[in-house]
Design a protein around this motif. Sequence first.
Motif, PDB file in Angstrom:
ATOM      1  N   SER A 120       0.847  -1.186   0.000  1.00  0.00           N
ATOM      2  CA  SER A 120       0.000   0.000   0.000  1.00  0.00           C
ATOM      3  C   SER A 120       0.886   1.241   0.000  1.00  0.00           C
ATOM      4  O   SER A 120       2.033   1.210   0.450  1.00  0.00           O
ATOM      5  CB  SER A 120      -0.965   0.006   1.187  1.00  0.00           C
ATOM      6  N   CYS A 147       0.768   5.348   1.009  1.00  0.00           N
ATOM      7  CA  CYS A 147       0.087   6.453   1.677  1.00  0.00           C
ATOM      8  C   CYS A 147       0.445   7.741   0.932  1.00  0.00           C
ATOM      9  O   CYS A 147       1.614   8.125   0.878  1.00  0.00           O
ATOM     10  CB  CYS A 147       0.525   6.543   3.132  1.00  0.00           C
ATOM     11  N   THR A 171       4.043   0.124   2.290  1.00  0.00           N
ATOM     12  CA  THR A 171       4.076  -0.962   3.264  1.00  0.00           C
ATOM     13  C   THR A 171       3.735  -2.284   2.588  1.00  0.00           C
ATOM     14  O   THR A 171       3.119  -2.316   1.532  1.00  0.00           O
ATOM     15  CB  THR A 171       3.067  -0.728   4.406  1.00  0.00           C
ATOM     16  N   PRO A 214      -0.436  -4.878   1.982  1.00  0.00           N
ATOM     17  CA  PRO A 214      -1.297  -3.687   1.943  1.00  0.00           C
ATOM     18  C   PRO A 214      -2.085  -3.544   3.246  1.00  0.00           C
ATOM     19  O   PRO A 214      -2.513  -4.537   3.832  1.00  0.00           O
ATOM     20  CB  PRO A 214      -2.245  -3.963   0.770  1.00  0.00           C
ATOM     21  N   ARG A 215      -2.242  -2.299   3.680  1.00  0.00           N
ATOM     22  CA  ARG A 215      -2.936  -2.024   4.939  1.00  0.00           C
ATOM     23  C   ARG A 215      -3.972  -0.933   4.752  1.00  0.00           C
ATOM     24  O   ARG A 215      -3.880  -0.121   3.841  1.00  0.00           O
ATOM     25  CB  ARG A 215      -1.922  -1.560   5.989  1.00  0.00           C
ATOM     26  N   ASP A 216      -4.937  -0.886   5.683  1.00  0.00           N
ATOM     27  CA  ASP A 216      -5.973   0.143   5.655  1.00  0.00           C
ATOM     28  C   ASP A 216      -5.558   1.391   6.420  1.00  0.00           C
ATOM     29  O   ASP A 216      -6.307   2.356   6.496  1.00  0.00           O
ATOM     30  CB  ASP A 216      -7.272  -0.387   6.260  1.00  0.00           C
ATOM     31  N   CYS A 274      -1.823   3.815   7.675  1.00  0.00           N
ATOM     32  CA  CYS A 274      -0.389   4.029   7.458  1.00  0.00           C
ATOM     33  C   CYS A 274       0.327   3.934   8.795  1.00  0.00           C
ATOM     34  O   CYS A 274       0.039   4.712   9.713  1.00  0.00           O
ATOM     35  CB  CYS A 274      -0.144   5.391   6.817  1.00  0.00           C
ATOM     36  N   PRO A 275       1.276   3.010   8.949  1.00  0.00           N
ATOM     37  CA  PRO A 275       1.983   2.898  10.221  1.00  0.00           C
ATOM     38  C   PRO A 275       2.949   4.060  10.474  1.00  0.00           C
ATOM     39  O   PRO A 275       3.369   4.278  11.605  1.00  0.00           O
ATOM     40  CB  PRO A 275       2.739   1.576  10.089  1.00  0.00           C
ATOM     41  N   ASP A 312      -5.818   6.782   8.396  1.00  0.00           N
ATOM     42  CA  ASP A 312      -6.655   5.707   7.880  1.00  0.00           C
ATOM     43  C   ASP A 312      -6.733   5.804   6.370  1.00  0.00           C
ATOM     44  O   ASP A 312      -6.556   6.884   5.799  1.00  0.00           O
ATOM     45  CB  ASP A 312      -8.061   5.780   8.477  1.00  0.00           C
TER      46      ASP A 312
END
Length: 142
Positions: free
Chosen positions: A29, A31, A38, A41-43, A45-46, A51
């Motif tokens: 993913s 951002c 990342t 993929p994530r919903d 951002c670390p 979100d």
Amino acid sequence: MTLANIALSSRRPIRDGLLQFDPPRLLGSHCKACDTRTFPPRDFCPACLRDGPHDVVPLGPNGTVFSYTVVHQAPGGRRTPYVLAYIDLDDAVRVLARIDAPGDDIQVGDKVELVLQEAGESEGVSLVGYAFVPSPLKSGAV
């Protein structure tokens, strides 16, 4: 069995959204707020904690061994020994992956490249996973 011998319609990733077949790439993913990529993929951002939704992007196939270990004891059904490593992809993403090579052949700093491999079967469909192999440009050991 190599992936070239398996029809595209009879295979799928071990997890949806993890990789693409043509060209072979891991999916991550991106951002837009802080430009962080990342994997997987994530919903969210670390890095900046925003979100999503975030764009799903293919990640580069090449990287460098950041750290590794040779695993000698594993859950049932896994052949040992095998190499497990943190790989820094060329597009600034660190992934945990198996390296398909003997441990004696791997060093921190080695160049590696992504390969897709058959990881099993489910309901007559080949499950495809990923690993890395030493690159012909193997130099870079520290």
